[in-house]
Design a protein around this motif. Structure first.
Motif, PDB file in Angstrom:
ATOM      1  N   GLY A  38      33.666  24.762  59.511  1.00 47.95           N
ATOM      2  CA  GLY A  38      34.795  24.200  58.804  1.00 47.95           C
ATOM      3  C   GLY A  38      34.622  22.790  58.002  1.00 47.95           C
ATOM      4  N   GLY A  39      33.215  22.537  58.153  1.00 47.55           N
ATOM      5  CA  GLY A  39      32.920  21.355  57.432  1.00 47.55           C
ATOM      6  C   GLY A  39      31.748  21.276  56.443  1.00 47.55           C
ATOM      7  N   GLY A  40      31.253  22.584  56.076  1.00 46.98           N
ATOM      8  CA  GLY A  40      30.115  22.619  55.046  1.00 46.98           C
ATOM      9  C   GLY A  40      28.812  22.410  55.524  1.00 46.98           C
ATOM     10  N   LEU A  41      28.699  22.637  56.854  1.00 46.66           N
ATOM     11  CA  LEU A  41      27.274  22.560  57.487  1.00 46.66           C
ATOM     12  C   LEU A  41      26.769  23.779  57.655  1.00 46.66           C
ATOM     13  CD1 LEU A  41      28.287  19.670  59.922  1.00 46.66           C
ATOM     14  CD2 LEU A  41      27.138  19.538  57.800  1.00 46.66           C
ATOM     15  N   GLU A  50      36.017  37.125  43.753  1.00 45.41           N
ATOM     16  CA  GLU A  50      36.101  38.546  43.012  1.00 45.41           C
ATOM     17  C   GLU A  50      36.961  38.238  41.615  1.00 45.41           C
ATOM     18  OE1 GLU A  50      34.268  41.008  43.555  1.00 45.41           O
ATOM     19  OE2 GLU A  50      33.658  40.915  45.742  1.00 45.41           O
ATOM     20  N   ARG A  51      38.229  37.794  42.016  1.00 46.25           N
ATOM     21  CA  ARG A  51      38.928  37.614  40.538  1.00 46.25           C
ATOM     22  C   ARG A  51      39.493  36.014  40.780  1.00 46.25           C
ATOM     23  NH1 ARG A  51      40.266  42.654  42.022  1.00 46.25           N
ATOM     24  NH2 ARG A  51      41.994  42.038  43.132  1.00 46.25           N
ATOM     25  N   GLY A  52      39.611  35.368  39.526  1.00 40.01           N
ATOM     26  CA  GLY A  52      40.144  33.865  39.555  1.00 40.01           C
ATOM     27  C   GLY A  52      38.978  32.959  39.779  1.00 40.01           C
ATOM     28  N   LEU A  53      37.693  33.225  39.729  1.00 37.64           N
ATOM     29  CA  LEU A  53      36.846  32.152  39.627  1.00 37.64           C
ATOM     30  C   LEU A  53      37.133  30.705  39.081  1.00 37.64           C
ATOM     31  CD1 LEU A  53      34.322  31.216  41.292  1.00 37.64           C
ATOM     32  CD2 LEU A  53      32.892  32.294  39.092  1.00 37.64           C
ATOM     33  N   GLU A  54      37.610  31.067  37.793  1.00 40.08           N
ATOM     34  CA  GLU A  54      38.218  29.905  36.888  1.00 40.08           C
ATOM     35  C   GLU A  54      39.091  29.107  37.419  1.00 40.08           C
ATOM     36  OE1 GLU A  54      40.623  33.390  35.756  1.00 40.08           O
ATOM     37  OE2 GLU A  54      38.780  33.113  36.191  1.00 40.08           O
ATOM     38  N   ASN A  55      39.821  29.688  38.396  1.00 44.66           N
ATOM     39  CA  ASN A  55      41.163  28.912  39.064  1.00 44.66           C
ATOM     40  C   ASN A  55      40.347  28.037  40.482  1.00 44.66           C
ATOM     41  OD1 ASN A  55      42.843  29.970  37.211  1.00 44.66           O
ATOM     42  ND2 ASN A  55      43.208  31.628  38.507  1.00 44.66           N
ATOM     43  N   THR A  56      39.143  27.799  40.592  1.00 48.24           N
ATOM     44  CA  THR A  56      38.564  27.094  41.703  1.00 48.24           C
ATOM     45  C   THR A  56      37.958  25.926  41.141  1.00 48.24           C
ATOM     46  OG1 THR A  56      36.292  28.229  41.414  1.00 48.24           O
ATOM     47  CG2 THR A  56      37.967  29.295  42.907  1.00 48.24           C
ATOM     48  N   ASP A  57      38.000  24.732  42.011  1.00 53.71           N
ATOM     49  CA  ASP A  57      37.310  23.703  41.628  1.00 53.71           C
ATOM     50  C   ASP A  57      35.721  23.531  41.428  1.00 53.71           C
ATOM     51  OD1 ASP A  57      36.856  23.865  44.437  1.00 53.71           O
ATOM     52  OD2 ASP A  57      37.246  21.947  44.858  1.00 53.71           O
ATOM     53  N   ALA A  58      35.136  22.446  41.298  1.00 52.93           N
ATOM     54  CA  ALA A  58      33.867  22.340  41.052  1.00 52.93           C
ATOM     55  C   ALA A  58      33.090  22.645  42.230  1.00 52.93           C
ATOM     56  CB  ALA A  58      33.447  20.959  40.404  1.00 52.93           C
ATOM     57  N   VAL A  59      31.826  23.102  42.111  1.00 51.82           N
ATOM     58  CA  VAL A  59      30.889  23.182  43.185  1.00 51.82           C
ATOM     59  C   VAL A  59      30.620  22.065  43.811  1.00 51.82           C
ATOM     60  CG1 VAL A  59      28.523  24.172  43.945  1.00 51.82           C
ATOM     61  CG2 VAL A  59      30.292  25.705  42.403  1.00 51.82           C
ATOM     62  N   LYS A  60      30.745  21.988  45.119  1.00 48.94           N
ATOM     63  CA  LYS A  60      30.315  20.759  45.839  1.00 48.94           C
ATOM     64  C   LYS A  60      28.804  20.753  46.271  1.00 48.94           C
ATOM     65  CE  LYS A  60      34.896  20.058  46.367  1.00 48.94           C
ATOM     66  NZ  LYS A  60      35.257  21.474  46.182  1.00 48.94           N
ATOM     67  N   PRO A  61      28.258  19.325  46.436  1.00 47.52           N
ATOM     68  CA  PRO A  61      26.842  19.275  46.882  1.00 47.52           C
ATOM     69  C   PRO A  61      26.522  20.078  48.129  1.00 47.52           C
ATOM     70  CG  PRO A  61      27.409  17.195  46.079  1.00 47.52           C
ATOM     71  CD  PRO A  61      28.830  17.952  46.285  1.00 47.52           C
ATOM     72  N   LYS A  62      27.524  19.938  48.973  1.00 45.36           N
ATOM     73  CA  LYS A  62      27.361  20.839  50.407  1.00 45.36           C
ATOM     74  C   LYS A  62      27.203  22.487  50.126  1.00 45.36           C
ATOM     75  CE  LYS A  62      29.678  17.845  53.570  1.00 45.36           C
ATOM     76  NZ  LYS A  62      30.692  17.760  54.723  1.00 45.36           N
ATOM     77  N   GLU A  63      27.855  22.944  49.026  1.00 41.67           N
ATOM     78  CA  GLU A  63      27.633  24.435  48.901  1.00 41.67           C
ATOM     79  C   GLU A  63      26.218  24.520  48.210  1.00 41.67           C
ATOM     80  OE1 GLU A  63      31.462  26.253  47.318  1.00 41.67           O
ATOM     81  OE2 GLU A  63      31.432  24.303  46.441  1.00 41.67           O
ATOM     82  N   LYS A  64      25.730  23.744  47.487  1.00 40.56           N
ATOM     83  CA  LYS A  64      24.309  24.138  46.843  1.00 40.56           C
ATOM     84  C   LYS A  64      23.319  23.855  47.936  1.00 40.56           C
ATOM     85  CE  LYS A  64      25.552  22.171  42.280  1.00 40.56           C
ATOM     86  NZ  LYS A  64      25.444  21.366  41.351  1.00 40.56           N
ATOM     87  N   GLN A  81      34.808  24.470  51.449  1.00 42.39           N
ATOM     88  CA  GLN A  81      34.745  23.511  50.457  1.00 42.39           C
ATOM     89  C   GLN A  81      35.362  23.855  49.085  1.00 42.39           C
ATOM     90  OE1 GLN A  81      32.659  20.516  50.742  1.00 42.39           O
ATOM     91  NE2 GLN A  81      32.929  21.358  52.802  1.00 42.39           N
ATOM     92  N   THR A  82      36.150  25.079  49.043  1.00 43.40           N
ATOM     93  CA  THR A  82      36.760  25.576  47.801  1.00 43.40           C
ATOM     94  C   THR A  82      38.252  25.380  47.955  1.00 43.40           C
ATOM     95  OG1 THR A  82      35.086  27.082  47.441  1.00 43.40           O
ATOM     96  CG2 THR A  82      37.103  27.431  46.074  1.00 43.40           C
ATOM     97  N   PHE A  83      38.681  24.631  46.874  1.00 41.65           N
ATOM     98  CA  PHE A  83      40.236  24.445  46.552  1.00 41.65           C
ATOM     99  C   PHE A  83      40.703  25.247  45.380  1.00 41.65           C
ATOM    100  CE2 PHE A  83      38.695  21.046  49.005  1.00 41.65           C
ATOM    101  CZ  PHE A  83      39.917  20.835  49.640  1.00 41.65           C
ATOM    102  N   VAL A  84      41.572  26.009  45.549  1.00 41.16           N
ATOM    103  CA  VAL A  84      42.260  26.843  44.550  1.00 41.16           C
ATOM    104  C   VAL A  84      43.468  26.259  43.680  1.00 41.16           C
ATOM    105  CG1 VAL A  84      41.516  28.976  45.585  1.00 41.16           C
ATOM    106  CG2 VAL A  84      43.844  28.114  46.344  1.00 41.16           C
ATOM    107  N   LYS A  85      43.326  26.533  42.590  1.00 43.30           N
ATOM    108  CA  LYS A  85      44.353  25.757  41.686  1.00 43.30           C
ATOM    109  C   LYS A  85      45.451  26.897  40.712  1.00 43.30           C
ATOM    110  CE  LYS A  85      40.863  24.518  38.553  1.00 43.30           C
ATOM    111  NZ  LYS A  85      39.751  23.666  37.859  1.00 43.30           N
TER     112      LYS A  85
END
Length: 92
Positions: A38-41, A50-64, A81-85
């Motif tokens: 639950g912490g990006g590790l 699948e739908r709504g990728l544009e409704n998520t926040d920016a990719v975080k360094p931990k995701e990369k 790491q993903t927040f939905v708007k």
């Protein structure tokens, strides 16, 4: 409120406040996204928007650290790491 649809959980759709963390929504609403830390590790919560990728926040360094550029271009994110708007549909 935004609608989060958990495609891999029989299309279960739930409502959540805007800017909610995707993994927390899944935990609270029994959406079913797999996770361990639950912490990006660990990368266990890798999922595909699948739908709504544009409704998520920016990719975080931990995701990369867990997702390749190809993964990211295909809509994969780490739920923790993903927040939905806006409305999203997610599978895993």
């Amino acid at each position: 409120m935004v609608t989060v649809t958990f495609i891999s959980n029989d299309g279960k759709a739930v409502e959540a406040p805007e800017n909610s963390n995707l993994l927390r929504v899944s935990l609270r609403e029994k959406g079913g996204i797999p996770f361990k830390c639950g912490g990006g590790l660990c990368g266990t919560c890798k999922c595909r928007i699948e739908r709504g990728l544009e409704n998520t926040d920016a990719v975080k360094p931990k995701e990369k650290k867990h997702l390749s550029d190809d993964d990211l271009s295909q809509g994969y994110r780490m739920a923790c790491q993903t927040f939905v708007k806006g409305d999203v549909s997610v599978s895993w």
